[in-house]
Design a protein around this motif. Sequence first.
Motif, mmCIF file in Angstrom:
data_model
loop_
_atom_site.group_PDB
_atom_site.id
_atom_site.type_symbol
_atom_site.label_atom_id
_atom_site.label_comp_id
_atom_site.label_asym_id
_atom_site.label_seq_id
_atom_site.Cartn_x
_atom_site.Cartn_y
_atom_site.Cartn_z
ATOM 1 N N GLY A 96 0.848 -1.272 -0.101
ATOM 2 C CA GLY A 96 -0.092 -0.002 0.054
ATOM 3 C C GLY A 96 0.820 1.373 -0.049
ATOM 4 N N ILE A 97 2.089 1.033 -0.071
ATOM 5 C CA ILE A 97 2.821 2.252 -0.066
ATOM 6 C C ILE A 97 2.836 3.118 -1.400
ATOM 7 N N GLU A 98 2.539 4.214 -1.358
ATOM 8 C CA GLU A 98 2.672 4.940 -2.979
ATOM 9 C C GLU A 98 3.092 6.303 -2.648
ATOM 10 N N ILE A 99 3.545 6.878 -3.732
ATOM 11 C CA ILE A 99 3.842 8.367 -3.961
ATOM 12 C C ILE A 99 2.929 9.048 -4.908
ATOM 13 N N HIS A 100 2.392 10.175 -4.533
ATOM 14 C CA HIS A 100 1.595 11.034 -5.212
ATOM 15 C C HIS A 100 2.165 12.637 -5.070
ATOM 16 N N SER A 101 2.791 13.181 -6.046
ATOM 17 C CA SER A 101 3.063 14.589 -5.990
ATOM 18 C C SER A 101 3.903 14.910 -4.774
ATOM 19 N N ASP A 102 5.115 14.110 -4.456
ATOM 20 C CA ASP A 102 5.808 14.553 -3.361
ATOM 21 C C ASP A 102 5.367 13.927 -1.918
ATOM 22 N N VAL A 103 4.056 13.398 -2.038
ATOM 23 C CA VAL A 103 3.714 12.821 -0.768
ATOM 24 C C VAL A 103 3.598 11.231 -0.774
ATOM 25 N N VAL A 104 4.187 10.665 0.159
ATOM 26 C CA VAL A 104 4.104 9.380 0.285
ATOM 27 C C VAL A 104 3.181 8.952 1.212
ATOM 28 N N THR A 105 2.418 7.899 0.699
ATOM 29 C CA THR A 105 1.327 7.216 1.889
ATOM 30 C C THR A 105 2.142 5.947 2.468
ATOM 31 N N LEU A 106 1.976 5.875 3.604
ATOM 32 C CA LEU A 106 2.446 4.611 4.457
ATOM 33 C C LEU A 106 1.515 4.019 5.339
ATOM 34 N N PRO A 107 1.193 2.728 5.118
ATOM 35 C CA PRO A 107 0.313 1.952 6.151
ATOM 36 C C PRO A 107 0.923 1.936 7.339
#
Length: 123
Positions: A96-107
């Motif tokens: 579920g770790i993703e990058i969108h426009s310099d924002v990293v989503t971390l479970p």
Amino acid sequence: PQSIETFARSRLRWHEVSAANHAEMLGWYRALLALRAKHPQLRDGNHRAARVTFDEDQGHFLMVRGTIAIASNLSTVSTTMRIPGADRILLRSEPGIEIHSDVVTLPSESIAFIETSLESPDA
């Protein structure tokens, strides 16, 4: 470490490597070693080359060495971290770790090694 019992408990049990959780952990360590071999900034012993930030309330830990950012979520909830120049994920502990426009989503309880387009100012 001098105790015979500690030594015996710490020995690898190669006969267990085919069990799913053991094979997964061995794969993770092999991937970490391969990443370290490929990126010199991950094996440079100069601690001054690392920029580290930590937010205890949010459970965020971020270390940047050169163009590699290591982002970790130590909390039990999903979170986001802004990492300037975040370009691509080199290795992740969770899908579920993703990058969108310099924002990293971390479970929750996850870590990602991220290549950035910006050189750390301390490198």
